[in-house]
Design an enzyme around this catalytic site. Structure first.
Site, PDB file in Angstrom:
ATOM      1  N   THR A  12       0.856  -1.191   0.000  1.00  0.00           N
ATOM      2  CA  THR A  12       0.000   0.000   0.000  1.00  0.00           C
ATOM      3  C   THR A  12       0.891   1.239   0.000  1.00  0.00           C
ATOM      4  O   THR A  12       1.992   1.227   0.541  1.00  0.00           O
ATOM      5  CB  THR A  12      -0.941   0.021   1.212  1.00  0.00           C
ATOM      6  OG1 THR A  12      -0.186   0.149   2.418  1.00  0.00           O
ATOM      7  CG2 THR A  12      -1.791  -1.252   1.266  1.00  0.00           C
ATOM      8  N   GLY A  13       0.391   2.301  -0.612  1.00  0.00           N
ATOM      9  CA  GLY A  13       1.229   3.484  -0.757  1.00  0.00           C
ATOM     10  C   GLY A  13       2.469   3.175  -1.571  1.00  0.00           C
ATOM     11  O   GLY A  13       3.571   3.638  -1.260  1.00  0.00           O
ATOM     12  N   GLY A  14       2.282   2.395  -2.643  1.00  0.00           N
ATOM     13  CA  GLY A  14       3.424   1.895  -3.397  1.00  0.00           C
ATOM     14  C   GLY A  14       3.740   2.638  -4.671  1.00  0.00           C
ATOM     15  O   GLY A  14       4.453   2.111  -5.527  1.00  0.00           O
ATOM     16  N   THR A  15       3.236   3.867  -4.803  1.00  0.00           N
ATOM     17  CA  THR A  15       3.445   4.602  -6.055  1.00  0.00           C
ATOM     18  C   THR A  15       4.510   5.686  -5.957  1.00  0.00           C
ATOM     19  O   THR A  15       4.790   6.364  -6.950  1.00  0.00           O
ATOM     20  CB  THR A  15       2.128   5.237  -6.535  1.00  0.00           C
ATOM     21  OG1 THR A  15       1.662   6.175  -5.553  1.00  0.00           O
ATOM     22  CG2 THR A  15       1.062   4.173  -6.765  1.00  0.00           C
ATOM     23  N   SER A  16       5.122   5.854  -4.781  1.00  0.00           N
ATOM     24  CA  SER A  16       6.185   6.851  -4.631  1.00  0.00           C
ATOM     25  C   SER A  16       7.025   6.481  -3.413  1.00  0.00           C
ATOM     26  O   SER A  16       6.647   5.625  -2.603  1.00  0.00           O
ATOM     27  CB  SER A  16       5.622   8.271  -4.459  1.00  0.00           C
ATOM     28  OG  SER A  16       4.884   8.371  -3.251  1.00  0.00           O
ATOM     29  N   GLY A  17       8.177   7.128  -3.287  1.00  0.00           N
ATOM     30  CA  GLY A  17       9.007   7.017  -2.100  1.00  0.00           C
ATOM     31  C   GLY A  17       9.377   5.595  -1.719  1.00  0.00           C
ATOM     32  O   GLY A  17       9.752   4.777  -2.562  1.00  0.00           O
ATOM     33  N   ILE A  18       9.268   5.299  -0.431  1.00  0.00           N
ATOM     34  CA  ILE A  18       9.662   3.994   0.096  1.00  0.00           C
ATOM     35  C   ILE A  18       8.836   2.877  -0.535  1.00  0.00           C
ATOM     36  O   ILE A  18       9.362   1.808  -0.861  1.00  0.00           O
ATOM     37  CB  ILE A  18       9.517   3.977   1.628  1.00  0.00           C
ATOM     38  CG1 ILE A  18      10.553   4.915   2.276  1.00  0.00           C
ATOM     39  CG2 ILE A  18       9.669   2.564   2.183  1.00  0.00           C
ATOM     40  CD1 ILE A  18      10.316   5.169   3.753  1.00  0.00           C
ATOM     41  N   SER A 137       7.512   4.379  12.345  1.00  0.00           N
ATOM     42  CA  SER A 137       8.399   5.545  12.324  1.00  0.00           C
ATOM     43  C   SER A 137       9.131   5.633  13.648  1.00  0.00           C
ATOM     44  O   SER A 137       8.588   5.249  14.689  1.00  0.00           O
ATOM     45  CB  SER A 137       7.599   6.837  12.111  1.00  0.00           C
ATOM     46  OG  SER A 137       8.409   7.977  12.303  1.00  0.00           O
ATOM     47  N   TYR A 150       0.758  12.711  14.636  1.00  0.00           N
ATOM     48  CA  TYR A 150       1.476  11.779  13.768  1.00  0.00           C
ATOM     49  C   TYR A 150       2.186  10.709  14.590  1.00  0.00           C
ATOM     50  O   TYR A 150       2.075   9.507  14.304  1.00  0.00           O
ATOM     51  CB  TYR A 150       2.479  12.543  12.909  1.00  0.00           C
ATOM     52  CG  TYR A 150       3.402  11.653  12.105  1.00  0.00           C
ATOM     53  CD1 TYR A 150       2.902  10.870  11.067  1.00  0.00           C
ATOM     54  CD2 TYR A 150       4.765  11.592  12.381  1.00  0.00           C
ATOM     55  CE1 TYR A 150       3.740  10.049  10.319  1.00  0.00           C
ATOM     56  CE2 TYR A 150       5.612  10.774  11.637  1.00  0.00           C
ATOM     57  CZ  TYR A 150       5.092  10.009  10.629  1.00  0.00           C
ATOM     58  OH  TYR A 150       5.926   9.187   9.903  1.00  0.00           O
TER      59      TYR A 150
END
Length: 250
Positions: A12-18, A137, A150
């Site tokens: 998930t969240g696999g379209t940029s960065g890490i 984090s 956060y």
């Protein structure tokens, strides 16, 4: 190397960065991959970068119904799932007096609620054994100013590596966390830091890192590959901190 040969993975969240870098490394290690995102531009870019063999899906991490639909998509596409890297998240840093209830709820929805219910929806889809990696984090441990909400979301998410490992181990599902320190990603754009202050912000952050530099998405992705692979089969409910020594300073 082919440490993930034949494995079916969701990022998930696999379209940029890490997330994007992890997808590249998963592919290089022999995995089949599905990635998710919400930004139309990065979704399109990921399709180009990762190639036609990777399914790129739009899915809002804050929406439980969207996460349940994602689980059905994974089942339809793969049948079963060996690896999940739950990486989607938002990072909002503002003073306590500027928080609103809607902002608070949105942060917890994206960073905690959505991933939790995605895991729930994936329970019938996971193989035995399966590996889940949570992207948390170091802010779960570090009391940085302006990070109150956060950091709280990441502390909650981090704890799930232990509680869910205890609960799901009989199903063959082990859960671990990777906790990055300051990493070179498109973070500033998301935080809305004015260009005039970026150099000073960089300098302030670098002063807290004993290694003297930011980390890279590639370095975090290597840790995720290890936790996803069978090499870490005796690593359960653990946190792998990748932070250039940042937490050495408290």
């Amino acid at each position: 190397m082919s440490r993930l040969e034949g494995k079916r993975a969701l990022i998930t969240g696999g379209t940029s960065g890490i997330g994007l870098e992890t997808a590249k490394q998963f592919l290089a290690e022999g995995a089949r991959v599905i990635v998710t995102g919400v930004n139309p531009a990065t979704l399109a870019e990921a399709r180009t970068v990762l190639g036609g063999e990777v399914l790129v899906v739009g899915a809002d991490s804050a929406s439980v119904s969207a996460q349940q639909a994602l689980a059905r998509t994974v089942q339809d596409h793969f049948g079963q799932l060996d690896i999940a890297f739950l990486n989607a998240g938002v990072s909002v840093w503002v003073p306590m007096e500027d928080w609103t209830e809607d902002m608070f709820d949105r942060s917890f929805a994206v960073n905690v609620k959505g991933p939790y219910f995605l895991m729930q929806a994936l329970l019938p889809v996971f193989t035995n054994p399966a590996s889940v990696v949570l992207n948390t984090s170091i802010n779960a441990h570090v009391g940085a100013a302006r990070s109150s909400v956060y950091a709280a979301t990441k502390a909650a998410f981090l704890n799930m590596a232990k509680t869910l490992s205890s609960e799901l181990l009989d199903r063959g599902i082990r859960v671990n966390a990777v906790s990055p320190g300051p990493v070179e990603t498109p973070l500033y754009d998301k935080l809305g830091i004015p260009d005039a202050y970026r150099a000073q912000v960089n300098q302030d952050i670098l002063a807290t890192i004993p290694a003297g530099r930011f980390g890279t998405p590639e370095e975090v992705a290597k840790a995720v590959v290890y936790l996803a692979s069978d090499e870490s089969c005796w690593t359960i409910g653990s946190e792998l901190t990748v932070d250039g020594g940042r937490t050495l300073n408290g």
